[in-house]
Structure formats: C-alpha cells, structure tokens
Design an enzyme around this catalytic site. Structure first.
Site, PDB file in Angstrom:
ATOM      1  CE1 TYR A 148      -3.948  -2.611   8.077  1.00 50.50           C
ATOM      2  CE2 TYR A 148      -4.494  -3.323  10.182  1.00 50.50           C
ATOM      3  CZ  TYR A 148      -4.550  -3.222   8.747  1.00 50.50           C
ATOM      4  OH  TYR A 148      -3.773  -5.369   8.225  1.00 50.50           O
TER       5      TYR A 148
ATOM      6  CE  LYS B  80      -2.251   0.217   1.115  1.00 46.86           C
ATOM      7  NZ  LYS B  80      -2.682  -0.926   0.907  1.00 46.86           N
TER       8      LYS B  80
ATOM      9  CG  ASP C 116       1.971   3.472   8.139  1.00 48.49           C
ATOM     10  OD1 ASP C 116       1.227   2.342   8.384  1.00 48.49           O
ATOM     11  OD2 ASP C 116       2.051   3.943   6.939  1.00 48.49           O
TER      12      ASP C 116
HETATM   13  P1  KE4 Z   1       0.506  -4.656   4.437  1.00 49.14           P
HETATM   14  O1  KE4 Z   1       0.929  -5.299   5.199  1.00 49.14           O
HETATM   15  O2  KE4 Z   1      -0.964  -5.000   3.800  1.00 49.14           O
HETATM   16  O3  KE4 Z   1       1.047  -4.372   2.822  1.00 49.14           O
HETATM   17  O4  KE4 Z   1       0.549  -3.151   4.667  1.00 49.14           O
HETATM   18  C1  KE4 Z   1      -0.211  -2.599   5.917  1.00 49.14           C
HETATM   19  C2  KE4 Z   1      -0.405  -1.433   5.715  1.00 49.14           C
HETATM   20  C3  KE4 Z   1      -0.364  -0.450   6.668  1.00 49.14           C
HETATM   21  N1  KE4 Z   1       0.491   0.936   6.543  1.00 49.14           N
HETATM   22  C4  KE4 Z   1      -0.900   1.424   5.939  1.00 49.14           C
HETATM   23  C5  KE4 Z   1      -1.488   3.359   5.708  1.00 49.14           C
HETATM   24  C6  KE4 Z   1      -2.306   0.193   5.478  1.00 49.14           C
HETATM   25  O5  KE4 Z   1      -3.532   1.086   4.593  1.00 49.14           O
HETATM   26  C7  KE4 Z   1      -1.978  -0.587   4.846  1.00 49.14           C
HETATM   27  C8  KE4 Z   1      -2.354  -2.080   4.146  1.00 49.14           C
HETATM   28  N2  KE4 Z   1      -3.618  -1.445   4.048  1.00 49.14           N
HETATM   29  C9  KE4 Z   1      -4.732  -2.353   3.663  1.00 49.14           C
HETATM   30  C10 KE4 Z   1      -5.840  -1.626   3.137  1.00 49.14           C
HETATM   31  N3  KE4 Z   1      -6.389  -0.578   3.585  1.00 49.14           N
HETATM   32  C11 KE4 Z   1      -4.152  -3.232   3.128  1.00 49.14           C
HETATM   33  C12 KE4 Z   1      -5.850  -4.145   2.238  1.00 49.14           C
HETATM   34  C13 KE4 Z   1      -5.653  -5.688   3.204  1.00 49.14           C
HETATM   35  O6  KE4 Z   1      -5.621  -5.421   4.707  1.00 49.14           O
HETATM   36  O7  KE4 Z   1      -6.161  -6.633   2.230  1.00 49.14           O
END
Ligand code: KE4
Length: 436
Positions: free
Chosen positions: A151, A274, A246
């Site tokens: 993801y 994060k 990523d």
């Molecule tokens: P954000 O746009 O949510 O800040 O980041 C997206 C993203 C991109 N790449 C990786 C490897 C990520 O894990 C994420 C976001 N992770 C999720 C939890 N697995 C965020 C939680 C959510 O969507 O509320």
C-alpha cells in the site's frame, strides 16, 4: 462473516460513533480506523501519553498502533510537544521558505543513504504520488511496477491490489479509479524474482519505476528476501528504471536510515512519512540529485503544496529525528521486539493455534496462518475471523492491537519490559479463549 465476542465497548464511544457516522463517511477520517475488519465500534480516544491511549470512557489501553507508525518516541513526548508549541506561537504557516525546512532536509539527507535532495510534502500519499510523477518525468517512460499487498497511499495509479485498509476492506481496486489511471500499472507478486525478470524482458525500456515497501507492513509484516532486493536493484539499474523504496512506514523505524540502511540496498528514490513528521502531517520524497533536480522550479516536473514544509509540522519532525539520532532507541526496540515476538509465539503454540509471528525490528504481525507469509497470496489465506476474536479479546485485556490482520503492530521506546510481559500474559489468556 466476521464475529466479535460479546465485548461491549464503553457507552460514550458508542454514542460518539453514532454522532460521527451522521457527519463523516463511516464516522471516520480514514477507513483503517473504522474497525471494518474486526467488527464492532471503534474506540474514541480522549488523550494519549507514552505507550498508552485513554478512551472517552476512561479506559487505559496499551497502544500497539502508535498512530500507524509515527509514535516511535511514545505519545506526547515532552520535547516534541514543546517544539510544536514554540513553533505555533511564531505563526502556524507562512507560505514562504524558512531555515527550519533546510534543517529538517539536512537531517533527512544525513540519515537516509539514497537521499541527496528532498522535497517536503504533507502525507505519505503525496510523497508516493509525487515520486511516481517525477520518475515518469525523469525517464520519459509511463509504466510503473508495484506489488500485490503493498500500500502506497490512495494515489489512483497505485490503488490497485493495494494493502492496508484497501486489502482489509476487500476493495483493492476502488470505484472511482479509472482504467486509464491504472493502465500503466503492472502488479506483480512480492518476493517473486522471476516475475521481475519477466516484466523487464517484456517491457524493456518502458518501465519508469518499481515501487515497493522494502519491508511490507500493509499486508501484515512481510520482509523482502535478500535475493528479491538484489534482483530488483540489478534489473532496474540495467534497464534505466528508477527503484523507489516506499519507506513511509519503515523510514526511521527500522533504523535511522530505514530499511535501506538495515539491508544495505540503496534505491534511487525514497518516500517518507509518519515518523518524519513526529505525528504531524508531513511526508517527504527524495533521492539522487539528478532525479530530484527535475522537480519544479529546478526542473519541469510539477509538484506543489500550500502547507508543504509547514513550520509546526517541521518542528515536530525535526525534534523527533534529532532525538532518534542523539539517543538511539533501536537497540532497545530490538530487545523488546524480540521479547514480544517470542512471547506471542510461545503463547500461541501453547494454545495449539496455527500462527506465524513475522517481525523486523519494532514492527511485527501475528498471522493466524499455518504457513510462512511471503506475499499477498499467502497473507490472504490467514484466518480473518480468528484475528477479529483475538483483537477483541486483547481489547478486553487492555491491549490495543491493529484492527486488521493485514497491518503491522508498532513498538515505541516507552513500551517498558513490564508492559511487554503484561501483553504476553494477556495473549496467553486470549489464545485459550480462542479454542472454544
Ligand atoms: P498517508 O497518506 O496515510 O500518510 O501514507 C500512505 C502510506 C504510504 N506508504 C506506506 C508504506 C504506508 O504504510 C502508508 C499509510 N499506512 C497506513 C497504515 N498501514 C495508514 C493508516 C490509514 O490509512 O489510516
């Protein structure tokens, strides 16, 4: 059908959720929080401190989500809070450059091996979306390879066979994502070296980038094999494609230099989020100087953002990275990570439950699965219902785990050894309850 044990959550959270659902889709601002995979009602949080969340019904829970990764120093770290307050008192946003952004950029460049230049943005999604555009602009190529169960945020071109809440909610290919948007996205199986080789021989000279989570958190914790990393690095270099790690989740989590430092493999670009924002909205993408110089206004690839490099978020991120650099938590996180991994595995084995505990550093997943999980096909065979019962059983014991089998749990430096033992004891009790 997911079933949850007869565990009644607090009255106030139930009332709050009813109110929220009338105002916001599903009552949440991100589906990962909606408890869709475990059923029941999400707990509404009143405040957090160190390793603990406090819900609006006054219950204290040991937090293993940590805002899905950012809170490696624990919630409400006094120095981070002080930096946020001081920055806010000087104004919350200027829309003009500040030296603080250069200081954070210097910290990122000093820590992350692949980053020679960096652009700050507001989320992990913005970071990956921008990195893909820059890779396409820099190479003049269209195709992008991603991996099932990985993801990268909700950017259209990568929201296919995604992980995290996309996988959890069974909508890997979301409505609204057009065939045009994903027409140049090739989805391969994670840890499949042959698949990489075949794709590059079929699409020689057409692939702009390969993007992956170097340790996946979004199908549960699944590390890349050394062979997979080696093949990725070699095939992309040979073909002139850009290798993007990523590290939104693994950056500053698995070491100060992220997964790339831990594994000794240097990509061409890296995306961050994060931890880099210390819990405030901040992401970043960076990489080789010749690639990043393609970004407007140095180059011609457009990317912009009103609040990018925001002084309050930068203050939180910069303080967090300083603390991680000057008082490294990584040996301690390794110690408690190993202890929790072994304790959970021992408890599950003791109850005769099929399980795999997969861990890298301070991120890990207990899969209800008889076999090792090396890719999404493996992960998808996990027992979702058993995970939901485990989740609610642990809530009943005061332990707040990720609300999906397809997420990683995260440790912070504030998780004491006593808290780890308490968690293991809770798991021993809950695993026994899963047997009936
Ligand atoms: P954000 O746009 O949510 O800040 O980041 C997206 C993203 C991109 N790449 C990786 C490897 C990520 O894990 C994420 C976001 N992770 C999720 C939890 N697995 C965020 C939680 C959510 O969507 O509320």
């Amino acid at each position: 059908m997911v079933t949850t044990p007869d565990y009644s959550i607090g009255e106030k959270s139930a009332v709050a959720f009813e109110r929220a659902r009338k105002l916001m889709p599903g009552g949440v601002n991100s589906p990962a929080r909606a408890f869709g995979a475990v059923g029941g009602t999400p707990l509404f949080i009143e405040h957090a401190e160190g390793p603990y969340l406090f819900d609006i019904d006054g219950r204290r829970l040991i937090d293993y989500i940590g805002s899905w990764g950012p809170m490696i120093l624990g919630h409400a770290h006094p120095e981070v809070i002080e930096a946020i307050v001081k920055a806010a008192e000087r104004g919350t946003s200027y829309g003009a450059p500040t030296e603080a952004e250069s200081e954070l950029a210097e910290q990122i460049i000093a820590a992350v091996p692949s980053v020679e230049k960096v652009r700050l943005v507001n989320s992990g999604t913005e970071a990956t979306m921008s990195a893909i555009r820059v890779a396409r602009g820099a190479t003049g190529r269209d195709k992008v390879i991603k991996f099932a169960g990985n993801y990268h945020g909700h950017v259209d071109s990568l929201l296919v066979a995604a992980g995290s809440s996309a996988a959890t909610l069974g909508v890997p290919d979301s409505p609204g994502v057009t065939s045009g948007a994903v027409g140049d996205t090739i989805v391969l199986e994670y840890n499949d070296c042959e698949g990489i080789r075949n794709a590059f021989s079929e699409y020689t000279g057409q692939i702009a980038a390969v993007i992956l989570e170097p340790v996946v958190g979004n199908m549960g914790c699944v590390p890349a094999t050394a062979e997979f990393m080696k093949v990725l690095r070699e095939t992309t270099a040979a073909d002139g494609a850009i290798l993007i790690f990523d590290e939104v989740m693994t950056g500053f989590r698995l070491s100060l230099g992220g997964a790339q430092q831990r594994y000794g493999v240097t990509p061409d670009m890296t995306t961050l989020g994060k931890i880099v924002g210390g819990g405030m909205p901040l992401g970043a993408y960076g990489g080789r100087g010749d690639i990043m110089d393609q970004v407007l206004p140095a180059g011609k690839v457009f990317q912009a953002g009103t609040l990018s490099g925001n002084p309050v978020a930068v203050a939180a991120g910069s303080t967090t990275l300083r603390l991680l650099r000057d008082d490294s938590p990584y040996d301690y996180l390794e110690l408690i990570g190993e202890r929790l991994e072994n304790g959970l595995a021992r408890a599950a084995a003791g109850a005769g439950i099929d399980h795999q505990v997969q861990r890298v550093g301070s991120m890990m997943t207990l899969f209800f699965n008889p076999d090792p999980v090396n890719n999404w096909t493996d992960a998808d065979r996990s027992d979702r219902d058993k995970y939901a019962r485990y989740f609610w059983g642990m809530i009943g014991e005061g332990v707040y785990l990720p609300c999906s089998q397809f997420e990683a749990l995260f440790l912070s430096r504030t998780h004491s050894e006593a808290i780890i033992e308490e968690t293991i004891s809770a798991a021993e009790k809950v695993f026994q309850s899963l047997l009936d």
